[in-house]
Design a protein around this motif. Structure first.
Motif, PDB file in Angstrom:
ATOM      1  N   GLU A 176     -26.676  22.391  54.639  1.00  0.00           N
ATOM      2  CA  GLU A 176     -27.142  23.434  55.536  1.00  0.00           C
ATOM      3  C   GLU A 176     -26.440  24.756  55.224  1.00  0.00           C
ATOM      4  N   PRO A 186     -32.671  35.734  53.639  1.00  0.00           N
ATOM      5  CA  PRO A 186     -33.284  34.402  53.626  1.00  0.00           C
ATOM      6  C   PRO A 186     -33.814  33.947  54.978  1.00  0.00           C
ATOM      7  N   ILE A 215     -34.255  25.231  45.500  1.00  0.00           N
ATOM      8  CA  ILE A 215     -34.138  24.174  46.515  1.00  0.00           C
ATOM      9  C   ILE A 215     -35.512  23.544  46.642  1.00  0.00           C
ATOM     10  N   TYR A 216     -35.601  22.226  46.472  1.00  0.00           N
ATOM     11  CA  TYR A 216     -36.904  21.574  46.610  1.00  0.00           C
ATOM     12  C   TYR A 216     -36.758  20.111  46.985  1.00  0.00           C
ATOM     13  N   LEU A 217     -37.868  19.550  47.455  1.00  0.00           N
ATOM     14  CA  LEU A 217     -37.918  18.160  47.882  1.00  0.00           C
ATOM     15  C   LEU A 217     -38.335  17.303  46.698  1.00  0.00           C
ATOM     16  N   PHE A 263     -28.924  18.997  49.231  1.00  0.00           N
ATOM     17  CA  PHE A 263     -28.967  20.242  50.005  1.00  0.00           C
ATOM     18  C   PHE A 263     -27.942  20.190  51.128  1.00  0.00           C
ATOM     19  N   LEU A 272     -40.654  33.279  45.961  1.00  0.00           N
ATOM     20  CA  LEU A 272     -39.766  32.674  44.964  1.00  0.00           C
ATOM     21  C   LEU A 272     -40.087  33.215  43.563  1.00  0.00           C
ATOM     22  N   LYS A 296     -33.161  23.869  59.127  1.00  0.00           N
ATOM     23  CA  LYS A 296     -32.217  23.801  58.011  1.00  0.00           C
ATOM     24  C   LYS A 296     -32.212  25.085  57.199  1.00  0.00           C
ATOM     25  N   GLY A 297     -33.346  25.779  57.205  1.00  0.00           N
ATOM     26  CA  GLY A 297     -33.452  27.001  56.416  1.00  0.00           C
ATOM     27  C   GLY A 297     -33.769  26.761  54.952  1.00  0.00           C
ATOM     28  N   THR A 298     -34.486  25.662  54.643  1.00  0.00           N
ATOM     29  CA  THR A 298     -34.895  25.436  53.253  1.00  0.00           C
ATOM     30  C   THR A 298     -36.156  26.250  52.959  1.00  0.00           C
ATOM     31  N   PRO A 299     -36.393  26.596  51.693  1.00  0.00           N
ATOM     32  CA  PRO A 299     -37.655  27.263  51.352  1.00  0.00           C
ATOM     33  C   PRO A 299     -38.832  26.343  51.672  1.00  0.00           C
ATOM     34  N   ASP A 305     -27.420  26.576  52.609  1.00  0.00           N
ATOM     35  CA  ASP A 305     -27.864  26.910  51.249  1.00  0.00           C
ATOM     36  C   ASP A 305     -29.134  27.737  51.307  1.00  0.00           C
ATOM     37  N   TYR A 306     -29.246  28.727  50.456  1.00  0.00           N
ATOM     38  CA  TYR A 306     -30.530  29.390  50.255  1.00  0.00           C
ATOM     39  C   TYR A 306     -30.600  29.892  48.826  1.00  0.00           C
ATOM     40  N   VAL A 307     -31.805  30.077  48.334  1.00  0.00           N
ATOM     41  CA  VAL A 307     -31.987  30.480  46.938  1.00  0.00           C
ATOM     42  C   VAL A 307     -31.381  31.868  46.740  1.00  0.00           C
ATOM     43  N   GLY A 308     -30.488  31.997  45.784  1.00  0.00           N
ATOM     44  CA  GLY A 308     -29.828  33.273  45.526  1.00  0.00           C
ATOM     45  C   GLY A 308     -28.435  33.358  46.125  1.00  0.00           C
ATOM     46  N   THR A 338     -40.818  21.822  53.652  1.00  0.00           N
ATOM     47  CA  THR A 338     -39.902  22.087  52.543  1.00  0.00           C
ATOM     48  C   THR A 338     -40.628  22.027  51.199  1.00  0.00           C
ATOM     49  N   MET A 339     -40.372  23.031  50.377  1.00  0.00           N
ATOM     50  CA  MET A 339     -41.052  23.135  49.082  1.00  0.00           C
ATOM     51  C   MET A 339     -40.849  21.860  48.258  1.00  0.00           C
ATOM     52  N   GLY A 393     -35.209  30.849  53.350  1.00  0.00           N
ATOM     53  CA  GLY A 393     -34.413  30.156  52.342  1.00  0.00           C
ATOM     54  C   GLY A 393     -34.384  30.801  50.989  1.00  0.00           C
ATOM     55  N   ILE A 394     -34.944  31.998  50.859  1.00  0.00           N
ATOM     56  CA  ILE A 394     -34.969  32.696  49.570  1.00  0.00           C
ATOM     57  C   ILE A 394     -34.550  34.144  49.798  1.00  0.00           C
ATOM     58  N   THR A 395     -33.518  34.598  49.077  1.00  0.00           N
ATOM     59  CA  THR A 395     -33.150  36.019  49.232  1.00  0.00           C
ATOM     60  C   THR A 395     -34.097  36.877  48.436  1.00  0.00           C
TER      61      THR A 395
END
Ligand SMILES: [Zn+2]
Lengths: 364, 109
Positions: free
Chosen positions: B56, A236, B79-81, B54, A198, A187-190, B58-61, A322-323, A362-364
């Motif tokens: 698919e 990311p 983005i977090y759980l 969320f 971060l 999925k590409g989540t952090p 998506d990314y921070v920034g 996932t964070m 997942g973080i730029t």
């Protein structure tokens, strides 16, 4: 003979017979071996299921990227790309040798993925690399467990069997965590390990990235009125970059004008600690095999720059999945601590270098 | 009067059955808690914030559109759980990986 005498003698005979069996035969051990091995067999089935599941995930991901023969790509990866540790009884140059080997391995994996996924974007390729690696690790775990299991059976080594059975609960849990981690990378989540990057992301503000090392960027920004260089892996996509080399380059450029180097990283918590707790100390907070960490330590020592470490605590499983919200709240706290260190320990005209260590997926 | 041997055997049997029943109960898995991956959005201009599930890509920034209030850049802030109980607007939840929940060692081999 009355009845009570009768059963007393029966119990006596049973006791003698029982103690003879327990003390002078292998029957109890055989029973243990049998019980533990049937338990291990069940767990191996579970591990095999996890391994197959991970392979299915990789194949699914690769076919989504229009790879022609994803199974072949996967099979060509698993079992290959191992790295032999450098000679350590002669430590001269060991870091350089190790760095060379690590980079050679990284390069050959990158090339392998590039060749097989020519149309994918950089981010997709980086995530595919991680997925392949995880699948490879799960195969390895399964193989090692089977190895000890079969050794135990072969030599009737019930102690080995017992040790393996007692360890397996943890091993299976780790394997599951790796398997779940694949979803995060697909999925590409952090992930939890992205806590360091971060923190760097929030500290950098609107500054523009400058590439300084492979997959590593720095930003120049202002925090609490001080000039701050923020270093992190380039997102990311899934990568940790070369933060050690980046710090080395920046410190060599700026020299003694740097008043403080602050590393921020995820750290493994103890069982009694809570996820998302933040602590600070001294040293380079980075969990690499050695080369990147020593580069930071050497650069700091060369110019006598104090080295601060800020860590965000989490479990092994949380670091690769996932964070969670607790970790995210830890990130918030870590930012405040970094700002406080800058405010209190960096003079108004001084420069600070903040390094966000970890995987930046997942973080730029 | 009952034969003492029968009493001993019955007692042992009762013990074994209770032991097995108790460990079988312990090994039963706890039900899955619902968790969801949340994407938190924030306007870079006025600070307007928004939360959604969320998606698919998506990314921070990442820039995801315009701020409905001031027309500024709307960025992914985090983005977090998160456990779903606390977020009524996100109740169409996904299930969570089992490994992120505590598992008890049942002590059975
Ligand atoms: Zn706005």
């Amino acid at each position: 003979m009355d009845g009570s005498n009768d059963w007393a003698s029966t119990i006596l005979v049973l006791l003698i017979l029982g103690s003879f069996l327990l003390n002078f035969t292998d029957i109890p051990q055989k029973m243990q071996l049998w019980r533990y091995s049937s338990y291990i067999r069940k767990k191996i089935i579970q591990l095999t299921e996890i391994e197959d599941e991970s392979k299915r995930k990789v194949i699914k991901y690769l076919s989504r990227l229009n790879v022609e023969n994803p199974r072949k790509v996967l099979e060509g990866f698993i079992d290959n790309f191992f790295m032999i540790s450098p000679v350590d009884i002669e430590p001269t140059d060991i870091i350089r040798r190790m760095r060379h080997l690590i980079r050679t391995r990284d390069d050959s994996i990158r090339k392998y993925v590039e060749e097989n996924l020519p149309n994918a974007t950089l981010v997709q390729r980086q995530n595919a690399e991680v997925l392949l690696e995880i699948s490879s690790v799960l195969t390895l775990i399964n193989k090692i467990v089977k190895h000890y299991f079969q050794l135990g059976l072969k030599y009737n080594n019930w102690i080995l069997m017992m040790q393996l059975a007692l360890e397996l609960q943890q091993v299976v849990r780790l394997a599951k965590a790796y398997d779940d981690a694949m979803d995060s990378f697909m999925k590409g989540t952090p992930i939890g390990d992205g806590a360091g990057p971060l923190v760097a992301h929030y500290l950098k503000g609107d500054a523009e990235p400058v590439e300084i090392s492979k997959e590593t960027v720095y930003y120049v920004t202002e925090i609490e009125g001080r000039k701050v260089y923020v270093i992190k892996a380039k997102g990311p996509g899934s990568t940790v970059g070369w933060p050690g080399e980046a710090v080395e380059k920046i410190i060599n450029d700026l020299g003694r004008s740097v008043s403080r180097i602050i590393t921020v990283d995820a750290a493994l918590k103890l069982e009694s600690e809570k996820t998302g707790e933040v602590a600070y100390g001294v040293g380079a907070a980075i969990g690499d095999p050695g080369p990147e960490k020593i580069a930071i330590e050497r650069a700091a020592t060369k110019y006598g720059i104090p080295l601060d470490a800020v860590v965000i605590k989490m479990s092994n499983e949380e670091a690769i999945n996932t964070m969670t919200k607790q970790i995210f709240e830890g990130v918030r706290k870590a930012i405040e601590i970094v700002k406080k260190i800058i405010k209190e320990k960096v003079p108004k005209d001084g420069i600070a270098v903040v390094v966000g260590i970890g995987n930046t997926v997942g973080i730029t | 009067m009952l034969d003492p041997m029968t009493i001993v055997i019955l007692a042992v049997l009762a013990f074994i059955i209770t032991y097995m029943a108790v460990s079988a109960m312990k090994s039963r898995q706890e039900p899955l808690k619902k968790k969801v991956i949340v994407t938190q959005l924030k306007c870079s201009n006025c600070g307007y914030g928004e939360r959604r599930e969320f998606r698919e890509g998506d990314y921070v920034g990442k820039e995801v559109g315009e701020c409905p209030k001031c027309g500024g850049k709307l960025l992914v802030e985090a983005i977090y759980l998160e456990e779903v109980e606390g977020i009524p607007e996100l109740r169409s939840a996904v299930s969570v990986p089992k490994s992120s929940q505590p598992q008890k060692n049942t002590g059975r081999y």
